[in-house]
Design a protein around this motif. Structure first.
Motif, PDB file in Angstrom:
ATOM      1  N   ALA A  18       0.659 -10.218  -4.864  1.00 28.76           N
ATOM      2  CA  ALA A  18      -0.073  -9.496  -3.815  1.00 28.76           C
ATOM      3  C   ALA A  18      -1.568  -9.458  -4.121  1.00 28.76           C
ATOM      4  CB  ALA A  18       0.480  -8.072  -3.678  1.00 28.76           C
ATOM      5  N   GLN A 162      -3.199  -7.820   4.179  1.00 34.39           N
ATOM      6  CA  GLN A 162      -2.646  -7.881   5.535  1.00 34.39           C
ATOM      7  C   GLN A 162      -1.158  -8.205   5.447  1.00 34.39           C
ATOM      8  OE1 GLN A 162      -5.110 -10.832   7.425  1.00 34.39           O
ATOM      9  NE2 GLN A 162      -6.980  -9.656   7.090  1.00 34.39           N
ATOM     10  N   SER A 163      -0.331  -7.296   5.959  1.00 34.54           N
ATOM     11  CA  SER A 163       1.121  -7.480   5.878  1.00 34.54           C
ATOM     12  C   SER A 163       1.632  -8.311   7.050  1.00 34.54           C
ATOM     13  CB  SER A 163       1.827  -6.126   5.853  1.00 34.54           C
ATOM     14  OG  SER A 163       1.529  -5.404   7.033  1.00 34.54           O
ATOM     15  N   LYS A 164       2.881  -8.780   6.911  1.00 32.73           N
ATOM     16  CA  LYS A 164       3.550  -9.540   7.971  1.00 32.73           C
ATOM     17  C   LYS A 164       4.892  -8.882   8.275  1.00 32.73           C
ATOM     18  CE  LYS A 164       1.905 -14.202   6.680  1.00 32.73           C
ATOM     19  NZ  LYS A 164       2.376 -15.510   6.164  1.00 32.73           N
ATOM     20  N   GLU A 244       2.867 -10.768   1.520  1.00 32.68           N
ATOM     21  CA  GLU A 244       2.611 -10.179   2.834  1.00 32.68           C
ATOM     22  C   GLU A 244       3.904  -9.651   3.463  1.00 32.68           C
ATOM     23  OE1 GLU A 244      -0.544 -13.464   2.342  1.00 32.68           O
ATOM     24  OE2 GLU A 244       1.563 -13.171   1.839  1.00 32.68           O
ATOM     25  N   LYS A 247       5.012  -6.403   1.620  1.00 34.46           N
ATOM     26  CA  LYS A 247       4.301  -5.240   2.157  1.00 34.46           C
ATOM     27  C   LYS A 247       4.827  -4.890   3.547  1.00 34.46           C
ATOM     28  CE  LYS A 247      -0.278  -3.175   2.505  1.00 34.46           C
ATOM     29  NZ  LYS A 247      -1.731  -3.369   2.634  1.00 34.46           N
ATOM     30  N   GLY A 248       5.193  -5.920   4.314  1.00 31.03           N
ATOM     31  CA  GLY A 248       5.705  -5.702   5.664  1.00 31.03           C
ATOM     32  C   GLY A 248       7.011  -4.927   5.707  1.00 31.03           C
ATOM     33  N   ARG A 251       6.778  -1.276   6.666  1.00 26.62           N
ATOM     34  CA  ARG A 251       6.563  -0.879   8.063  1.00 26.62           C
ATOM     35  C   ARG A 251       7.831  -0.277   8.659  1.00 26.62           C
ATOM     36  NH1 ARG A 251       3.755  -5.951  11.253  1.00 26.62           N
ATOM     37  NH2 ARG A 251       1.960  -6.312   9.882  1.00 26.62           N
ATOM     38  N   MET A 266       1.787  -0.452  -1.537  1.00 29.63           N
ATOM     39  CA  MET A 266       2.180  -1.096  -0.276  1.00 29.63           C
ATOM     40  C   MET A 266       2.837  -0.082   0.659  1.00 29.63           C
ATOM     41  SD  MET A 266       3.786  -4.733  -1.446  1.00 29.63           S
ATOM     42  CE  MET A 266       2.817  -6.038  -2.232  1.00 29.63           C
ATOM     43  N   GLU A 270       1.360   1.516   4.343  1.00 32.04           N
ATOM     44  CA  GLU A 270       2.049   1.288   5.616  1.00 32.04           C
ATOM     45  C   GLU A 270       2.561   2.586   6.233  1.00 32.04           C
ATOM     46  OE1 GLU A 270       2.254  -1.510   7.311  1.00 32.04           O
ATOM     47  OE2 GLU A 270       1.305  -2.804   5.802  1.00 32.04           O
TER      48      GLU A 270
END
Length: 347
Positions: A18, A162-164, A244, A247-248, A251, A266, A270
């Motif tokens: 990351a 920037q997460s995905k 990414e 980290k996503g 969400r 992370m 989020e």
């Protein structure tokens, strides 16, 4: 301009990957990165960058000769508790880069602990010779202040990664709770058994779906596999390599219980509630900085019922960081990008 990036890259560690992904996002567009990696082929494939073997001395020397600048790329590279070898490896390459006249940047560093006088001396020499230095916590800043070395202090760069979105995540039962545990001497069999029992009770009480999230397969997967049979049909081991996407995951998660620093960063970034299990001063620093609840593993309560009840209370009534606080931390983390621009372009 060609810039050589050095860190614990290509070793399957989600936090260090990351940091690399964030560093690549923050580099000025005119810069061509070259990455020292434990797995150059994988690094090249994942990020589309030139990569070379971090442990091949002649290759590293050639890479230094081909570059105009050198970056220590984030994390706790300069510490001698995990490994006495680590500060000498990174310190030697930094020393070579400085002797060869390259611009040198210590970027997003968490310095220490440094228990040996020789590693403290080497670190002081290395940081003192850098073109620019940025650190991620107050303890590192205090050390550089003692050494009278100029620095910039900003939150860990991964706050700004920037997460995905994760394919298939929303098909899993909700609400979800993510758990990231790692192999460590402080995570004894007794403590792991107590955490597992607490997690089972917590799941039953909250009816959540547990995502077991290994951040480094070699250190974390075996623990996840030991826990999952106790959570049959209400959990899933989710192995993701791309930072990414890691980290996503957060969400779509209501709460995170984590040992690993970057799993907590992370998750918090989020908007996820977090509960820390600290095995290292760097996790304690994060807990202090953002008022994150948790326990030192060494002082983990030995009553699984008390552990699960504490988690339930935080799940029901704990607050994630506010959107304003998250934005503030992200904006501050972007200062690391300005450090790169000033060192590589403005100078």
């Amino acid at each position: 301009m060609r810039v050589l990036l050095s860190g614990y890259y290509g070793k399957g560690n989600g936090g260090d990957e990351a940091l690399l992904a964030t560093l690549l996002q923050m580099l000025p567009p005119s810069v061509t990165p070259v990455v020292l990696s434990g797995n150059p082929e994988e690094t090249n494939s994942r990020y589309g960058v030139e990569a070379c073997d971090r442990m091949a001395p002649f290759t590293v020397l050639q890479a230094l000769r081909s570059c105009d600048a050198f970056i220590w790329g984030g994390g706790s590279l300069i510490q001698d508790t995990t490994s006495a070898v680590s500060p000498f490896y990174y310190g030697l390459i930094m020393t070579l880069a400085q002797k060869m006249g390259l611009k040198t940047i210590a970027w997003g560093q968490g310095i220490g602990p440094l228990r040996r006088s020789v590693t403290r001396w080497l670190a002081q020499q290395n940081f003192g010779g850098c073109t620019k230095v940025s650190v991620r916590d107050r303890a590192s800043a205090a050390l550089l202040t003692d050494w009278q070395i100029p620095f910039i202090l900003a939150p860990d760069p991964v706050w700004a990664l920037q997460s995905k979105p994760v394919p298939g995540l929303w098909d899993l039962p909700a609400p979800r709770v993510a758990v990231t545990l790692r192999n460590h001497p402080q995570l004894t069999q007794t403590r792991l058994a107590n955490l597992t029992r607490a997690l089972v009770d917590f799941q039953k009480a909250t009816q959540t779906f547990i995502l077991l999230l290994p951040f480094q397969k070699s250190e974390d997967l075996e623990i996840a596999q030991a826990i999952q049979p106790q959570l049959k049909d209400v959990s899933k081991i989710l192995c993701l390599e791309e930072p990414e996407l890691l980290k996503g995951v957060f969400r779509g998660v209501e709460m995170a219980i984590g040992m690993r620093l970057h799993s907590l960063i992370m998750a918090a970034s989020e908007g996820c509630r977090c509960f820390a299990l600290s095995y290292d001063p760097k996790v304690n620093r994060l807990m202090e900085d953002v008022d994150m609840p948790g326990w030192d593993l060494a002082n983990l309560p030995d009553d699984p019922n008390f552990i699960s009840t504490t988690w339930m209370e935080h799940y029901a009534n704990g607050d994630p960081l506010s959107a304003e606080k998250i934005q503030y931390l992200v904006d501050r983390a972007l200062i690391h990008r300005e450090v790169l621009r000033e060192a590589l372009i403005d100078d």
